[in-house]
Design a protein around this motif. Structure first.
Motif, PDB file in Angstrom:
ATOM      1  N   VAL A   1       2.135  13.191  14.860  1.00 61.38           N
ATOM      2  CA  VAL A   1       3.332  13.891  14.398  1.00 61.38           C
ATOM      3  C   VAL A   1       4.136  13.011  13.460  1.00 61.38           C
ATOM      4  CG1 VAL A   1       5.543  14.863  15.146  1.00 61.38           C
ATOM      5  CG2 VAL A   1       3.453  15.407  16.389  1.00 61.38           C
ATOM      6  N   GLU A   2       4.286  11.737  13.811  1.00 61.57           N
ATOM      7  CA  GLU A   2       5.030  10.820  12.954  1.00 61.57           C
ATOM      8  C   GLU A   2       4.378  10.729  11.579  1.00 61.57           C
ATOM      9  OE1 GLU A   2       6.849   7.200  14.698  1.00 61.57           O
ATOM     10  OE2 GLU A   2       5.511   6.215  13.272  1.00 61.57           O
ATOM     11  N   GLY A   3       3.057  10.685  11.553  1.00 61.32           N
ATOM     12  CA  GLY A   3       2.347  10.630  10.282  1.00 61.32           C
ATOM     13  C   GLY A   3       2.532  11.893   9.470  1.00 61.32           C
ATOM     14  N   ALA A   4       2.484  13.035  10.124  1.00 64.34           N
ATOM     15  CA  ALA A   4       2.667  14.312   9.430  1.00 64.34           C
ATOM     16  C   ALA A   4       4.089  14.428   8.903  1.00 64.34           C
ATOM     17  CB  ALA A   4       2.349  15.472  10.366  1.00 64.34           C
ATOM     18  N   GLN A   5       5.048  14.016   9.705  1.00 62.87           N
ATOM     19  CA  GLN A   5       6.441  14.079   9.270  1.00 62.87           C
ATOM     20  C   GLN A   5       6.685  13.135   8.095  1.00 62.87           C
ATOM     21  OE1 GLN A   5       8.294  13.333  13.063  1.00 62.87           O
ATOM     22  NE2 GLN A   5       8.871  15.475  13.278  1.00 62.87           N
ATOM     23  N   GLY A   6       6.098  11.958   8.149  1.00 64.11           N
ATOM     24  CA  GLY A   6       6.237  11.015   7.049  1.00 64.11           C
ATOM     25  C   GLY A   6       5.624  11.544   5.771  1.00 64.11           C
TER      26      GLY A   6
ATOM     27  N   MET B   1       0.860  -1.182   0.000  1.00 70.15           N
ATOM     28  CA  MET B   1       0.000   0.000   0.000  1.00 70.15           C
ATOM     29  C   MET B   1       0.896   1.231   0.000  1.00 70.15           C
ATOM     30  SD  MET B   1      -2.946   1.110   2.765  1.00 70.15           S
ATOM     31  CE  MET B   1      -3.737  -0.453   2.682  1.00 70.15           C
ATOM     32  N   ASN B   2       0.638   2.187  -0.891  1.00 71.84           N
ATOM     33  CA  ASN B   2       1.469   3.379  -0.904  1.00 71.84           C
ATOM     34  C   ASN B   2       1.009   4.372   0.152  1.00 71.84           C
ATOM     35  OD1 ASN B   2      -0.628   4.969  -1.970  1.00 71.84           O
ATOM     36  ND2 ASN B   2      -0.028   4.519  -4.061  1.00 71.84           N
ATOM     37  N   LYS B   3       1.804   5.398   0.371  1.00 77.24           N
ATOM     38  CA  LYS B   3       1.541   6.325   1.466  1.00 77.24           C
ATOM     39  C   LYS B   3       0.197   7.032   1.365  1.00 77.24           C
ATOM     40  CE  LYS B   3       6.315   6.917   2.633  1.00 77.24           C
ATOM     41  NZ  LYS B   3       6.762   7.125   3.961  1.00 77.24           N
ATOM     42  N   PRO B   4      -0.199   7.587   0.199  1.00 88.00           N
ATOM     43  CA  PRO B   4      -1.513   8.235   0.146  1.00 88.00           C
ATOM     44  C   PRO B   4      -2.661   7.285   0.479  1.00 88.00           C
ATOM     45  CG  PRO B   4      -0.193   8.911  -1.721  1.00 88.00           C
ATOM     46  CD  PRO B   4       0.549   7.802  -1.032  1.00 88.00           C
ATOM     47  N   GLU B   5      -2.569   6.047   0.010  1.00 88.46           N
ATOM     48  CA  GLU B   5      -3.627   5.078   0.322  1.00 88.46           C
ATOM     49  C   GLU B   5      -3.631   4.754   1.809  1.00 88.46           C
ATOM     50  OE1 GLU B   5      -2.867   1.753  -2.188  1.00 88.46           O
ATOM     51  OE2 GLU B   5      -3.662   2.725  -3.969  1.00 88.46           O
ATOM     52  N   ALA B   6      -2.456   4.639   2.403  1.00 82.33           N
ATOM     53  CA  ALA B   6      -2.368   4.355   3.833  1.00 82.33           C
ATOM     54  C   ALA B   6      -2.978   5.493   4.646  1.00 82.33           C
ATOM     55  CB  ALA B   6      -0.914   4.128   4.244  1.00 82.33           C
TER      56      ALA B   6
ATOM     57  N   TRP C   1       9.113  21.037   7.123  1.00 81.95           N
ATOM     58  CA  TRP C   1       8.025  20.438   7.895  1.00 81.95           C
ATOM     59  C   TRP C   1       8.394  19.047   8.389  1.00 81.95           C
ATOM     60  CZ3 TRP C   1       3.865  22.356  10.122  1.00 81.95           C
ATOM     61  CH2 TRP C   1       3.388  23.585   9.689  1.00 81.95           C
ATOM     62  N   SER C   2       9.130  18.307   7.558  1.00 78.74           N
ATOM     63  CA  SER C   2       9.477  16.941   7.941  1.00 78.74           C
ATOM     64  C   SER C   2      10.455  16.883   9.102  1.00 78.74           C
ATOM     65  CB  SER C   2      10.045  16.167   6.745  1.00 78.74           C
ATOM     66  OG  SER C   2      11.339  16.623   6.423  1.00 78.74           O
TER      67      SER C   2
END
Length: 78
Positions: free
Chosen positions: A30-35, A1-6, A73-74
């Motif tokens: 935060v981890e999700g936003a940074q990713g 699964m790619n990141k946008p789908e996840a 941002w990352s």
């Protein structure tokens, strides 16, 4: 699964829950936003290279600026 789908899957899960039995940890958000910011930085960097190769100077410049912003941002921590 790619990141946008996840990310879409996670948002879908969050929006369909009636009650969240355990609170969402801020570190997960935060981890999700940074990713996501890291992913955007990578993609805009590749697009900037393509634009440069095609001699689209203005577009390449805008994409490079977007890449820089995403990289900043990352790296943010709370």
């Amino acid at each position: 699964m790619n990141k946008p789908e996840a990310l879409a899957g996670r948002l879908s899960q969050l929006s369909t829950r009636k009650k969240n039995p355990k609170p969402v940890e801020i570190s997960e958000i935060v981890e999700g936003a940074q990713g996501t910011a890291t992913y955007i930085a990578q993609m805009t960097g590749e697009l900037a290279n393509l634009a440069n190769g095609a001699r689209f100077q203005s577009l390449a410049h805008l994409l490079a600026r977007a890449q820089l912003e995403a990289e900043l941002w990352s790296r943010q921590t709370t």
